[in-house]
Structures are given as structure tokens and as C-alpha cells.
Design a protein around this motif. Structure first.
Motif, PDB file in Angstrom:
ATOM      1  N   SER A 182       0.802  -1.216   0.000  1.00  0.00           N
ATOM      2  CA  SER A 182       0.000   0.000   0.000  1.00  0.00           C
ATOM      3  C   SER A 182       0.837   1.269   0.000  1.00  0.00           C
ATOM      4  O   SER A 182       0.293   2.361  -0.029  1.00  0.00           O
ATOM      5  CB  SER A 182      -0.954   0.010   1.190  1.00  0.00           C
ATOM      6  N   ALA A 190      -3.045   1.497  -9.213  1.00  0.00           N
ATOM      7  CA  ALA A 190      -3.468   0.727  -8.045  1.00  0.00           C
ATOM      8  C   ALA A 190      -3.694  -0.722  -8.446  1.00  0.00           C
ATOM      9  O   ALA A 190      -4.233  -1.003  -9.516  1.00  0.00           O
ATOM     10  CB  ALA A 190      -4.761   1.310  -7.477  1.00  0.00           C
ATOM     11  N   GLU A 192      -5.468  -4.313  -8.713  1.00  0.00           N
ATOM     12  CA  GLU A 192      -6.902  -4.614  -8.799  1.00  0.00           C
ATOM     13  C   GLU A 192      -7.460  -5.043  -7.450  1.00  0.00           C
ATOM     14  O   GLU A 192      -8.547  -4.635  -7.063  1.00  0.00           O
ATOM     15  CB  GLU A 192      -7.145  -5.698  -9.849  1.00  0.00           C
ATOM     16  N   LYS A 195      -7.902  -2.029  -5.283  1.00  0.00           N
ATOM     17  CA  LYS A 195      -9.086  -1.249  -5.642  1.00  0.00           C
ATOM     18  C   LYS A 195     -10.335  -1.827  -4.988  1.00  0.00           C
ATOM     19  O   LYS A 195     -11.194  -1.097  -4.495  1.00  0.00           O
ATOM     20  CB  LYS A 195      -9.264  -1.225  -7.160  1.00  0.00           C
ATOM     21  N   LYS A 196     -10.430  -3.153  -4.979  1.00  0.00           N
ATOM     22  CA  LYS A 196     -11.606  -3.811  -4.400  1.00  0.00           C
ATOM     23  C   LYS A 196     -11.656  -3.592  -2.889  1.00  0.00           C
ATOM     24  O   LYS A 196     -12.715  -3.338  -2.319  1.00  0.00           O
ATOM     25  CB  LYS A 196     -11.578  -5.308  -4.719  1.00  0.00           C
ATOM     26  N   SER A 199     -12.558   0.019  -2.254  1.00  0.00           N
ATOM     27  CA  SER A 199     -13.977   0.220  -2.549  1.00  0.00           C
ATOM     28  C   SER A 199     -14.857  -0.301  -1.423  1.00  0.00           C
ATOM     29  O   SER A 199     -15.899   0.285  -1.111  1.00  0.00           O
ATOM     30  CB  SER A 199     -14.336  -0.476  -3.866  1.00  0.00           C
ATOM     31  N   ASP A 204     -11.258   5.398  -2.485  1.00  0.00           N
ATOM     32  CA  ASP A 204     -10.392   4.975  -3.586  1.00  0.00           C
ATOM     33  C   ASP A 204      -9.064   4.515  -2.991  1.00  0.00           C
ATOM     34  O   ASP A 204      -8.818   4.632  -1.793  1.00  0.00           O
ATOM     35  CB  ASP A 204     -10.200   6.096  -4.606  1.00  0.00           C
ATOM     36  N   TRP A 205      -8.197   4.002  -3.858  1.00  0.00           N
ATOM     37  CA  TRP A 205      -6.930   3.427  -3.400  1.00  0.00           C
ATOM     38  C   TRP A 205      -6.050   4.454  -2.691  1.00  0.00           C
ATOM     39  O   TRP A 205      -5.456   4.180  -1.645  1.00  0.00           O
ATOM     40  CB  TRP A 205      -6.193   2.825  -4.590  1.00  0.00           C
ATOM     41  N   TYR A 208      -7.533   5.193   0.719  1.00  0.00           N
ATOM     42  CA  TYR A 208      -7.420   4.004   1.571  1.00  0.00           C
ATOM     43  C   TYR A 208      -6.010   3.867   2.140  1.00  0.00           C
ATOM     44  O   TYR A 208      -5.819   3.557   3.322  1.00  0.00           O
ATOM     45  CB  TYR A 208      -7.790   2.764   0.765  1.00  0.00           C
TER      46      TYR A 208
END
Length: 281
Positions: A182, A190, A192, A195-196, A199, A204-205, A208
Motif C-alpha cells: 500500500s 493501483a 486490482e 481497488k476492491k 472500494s 479509492d486506493w 485508503y
């Protein structure tokens, strides 16, 4: 030739007689005992670390209103804090922090009876933490450090400017540390899975990753607070009950994709029927 069995196509394993299995297990037992002794040695070194006096005042929001760090001890001499990833812009806590926190409910009262207070501390406003705590059915103490430097001083929160410049410090490394996924600047692509996860917290990344996980320990002596220990990243593995179980499962951690959900997001009826998430199939 012994038969080779493939489990879910992940790894090939020999199929042997009970006698051969026992011999292999006894060899592993030797390694496990060595690891246990080494873990005991590391624990002693951890307790022998020098202390750092805490002179800075921090104000935290709790059930009892605004308090100081010393108030979190609740009359005990020791304080453990889990730095829970829940930033001001999150709508829900980090799913991984939520998984480790599921274990706090069963132990915090035992620790409190053993002269140790366990708290979670996050940067989100207290009202958000309370709402999420109610959703998760948690009872352990949780404080908000919103508006204070606490998270920044313990290197579990970062400003947008720090992200952009890459001048972050995490797990005793400075800079855009590659060992922490991170630690990616907002301008970078970012992942995948990231991103999840972002979310799922309503962010957003980039937002976060302004938060990071960790834990810190403190001691109170003669009215003075001392910082004794902090750990981050893989240093948290030993505190995470689910990993200890997975490390003893035949396929190990077997982490594929975004596989860990909050406990109220699983379809329990489906799980009891024997169905599994697509990411783990």
C-alpha cells in the motif's frame, strides 16, 4: 513409487504409509520446538527493549468523552493499542483489520483482568467508529484519534503530501517502501485487489492507503507513560488468529484475490452447505 496427489491443482503431495508420515511428522516437530524456543527468546528481547518517555499530550474521543492517553490505561499499568485502519473518509473499517479485531472481543476482558488494557484506535470520527462497532457486534474499547497527531506520530497515517512525495515511514523503513504494497503513490497504478479492498471501505486506493495497520505497547509507571514497543506489517501475523489456523491447514494461507470479507458479509447458509467463495474455489 509413491502416489502423487494434487489438491486443487495447487501443489503436489506424496501419499505415504502411516509409518512414513510419522517419521516426517517427528522431523517437523523438532523444527516446531526450535521455533517455539526462538519465539520465547524473541519475546524476552521484546520485553527487554528500552523505554521512551511520552511527554506529548494526545486527546482521544471515547465513550466517556474526550480523554488523554493516560486515561486509556483504566487503572492498569500496561496498554496495548491496535492501530485499526479506519480513516475519516472511510465508510467502513478495513476488512483485514476487521478480521483481526473479531478476535479482540474474546480476549480484551481477560487482558484487562491481567493488568493490560487493549484498545483499538483509529483516525475516523468517533461517531463513525461507534456505528461500525455496533454493526460488527464488538464490545472491545475503541477510541478516535481524529484531530490529533497520534496516528501520524506512530507512522500509521500519512498526509496526501507525504504520499505524493513518497516520504512515508512504515515498519522502520523510510520512503516508498516496496515491502508494503500500500506504499504506492496516488499517481501509480493501483492493484486490482487493492481497488476492491478500498472500494469496500467506500474510498479509492489513494485515500485508503493514507492509513496503515500496526500495534503499539505502553507502560505507566509513577504517573509517566512510556512507549515500549510497536510492530507493523508481518509483525502483526502472530496476533491474527485466522493466520495461525491457516498456517496449520493443508493448503496454508492460500490467499487468492480479495478473499477475506467482514464477518457479516458471508453467506453463512451457503458456507454451512459446503459452498465456498469463487475466489477460493
Amino acid at each position: 513409487m509413491p502416489k502423487i496427489k494434487t489438491v486443487r491443482g495447487i501443489e503436489e503431495h506424496k501419499v505415504v504409509s502411516p509409518e512414513e508420515w510419522l517419521a516426517a511428522r517427528e522431523d517437523l516437530l523438532k523444527a516446531e520446538k526450535e521455533l517455539t524456543k526462538l519465539s520465547d527468546d524473541v519475546a524476552r528481547k521484546r520485553q527487554e527493549l528500552p523505554w521512551v518517555r511520552m511527554d506529548k499530550e494526545y486527546k482521544l474521543d471515547t465513550d466517556e468523552g474526550e480523554v488523554s492517553l493516560i486515561d486509556l490505561f483504566k487503572g492498569r499499568s500496561q496498554l496495548l493499542i491496535y492501530h485499526f485502519m479506519f480513516g475519516p473518509d472511510y465508510n467502513a473499517g478495513c476488512p483485514h483489520c476487521s478480521a483481526i479485531a473479531d478476535g479482540f472481543n474474546g480476549i480484551w476482558n481477560h487482558l484487562a483482568n491481567h493488568d493490560v488494557m487493549l484498545w483499538a484506535v483509529s483516525r475516523a470520527p468517533f461517531q463513525k467508529l461507534q456505528a461500525y462497532k455496533l454493526r460488527m457486534g464488538w464490545t472491545f474499547p475503541w477510541a478516535s484519534s481524529y484531530g490529533s497527531d497520534f496516528n501520524y506520530d506512530f507512522h500509521v497515517s500519512y498526509t496526501k503530501e507525504q504520499q505524493r512525495s513518497g516520504s512515508v515511514e512504515y515498519n522502520y523503513n523510510k520512503g516508498n517502501v516496496s515491502s508494503r504494497q500500500s506504499d504506492i503513490a496516488p499517481t501509480d497504478a493501483a492493484p486490482e485487489e487493492g481497488k476492491k479492498i478500498a472500494s469496500s471501505t467506500g474510498t479509492d486506493w489513494a485515500t485508503y492507503t493514507q492509513e496503515a495497520p500496526g500495534m503499539s505497547a505502553f507502560v505507566l509507571e509513577d504517573g509517566i507513560i512510556y512507549h515500549t514497543y510497536s510492530t507493523y506489517a508481518r509483525g502483526l501475523d502472530g496476533l491474527w488468529g485466522i493466520y495461525q489456523w491457516l498456517d496449520r491447514a493443508p493448503l496454508g494461507r492460500n490467499e487468492n484475490g480479495f478473499w477475506m470479507l467482514r464477518h457479516d458479509e458471508y453467506d453463512l447458509k451457503s458456507l454451512l452447505k459446503g459452498d465456498s467463495n469463487d475466489c477460493c474455489a
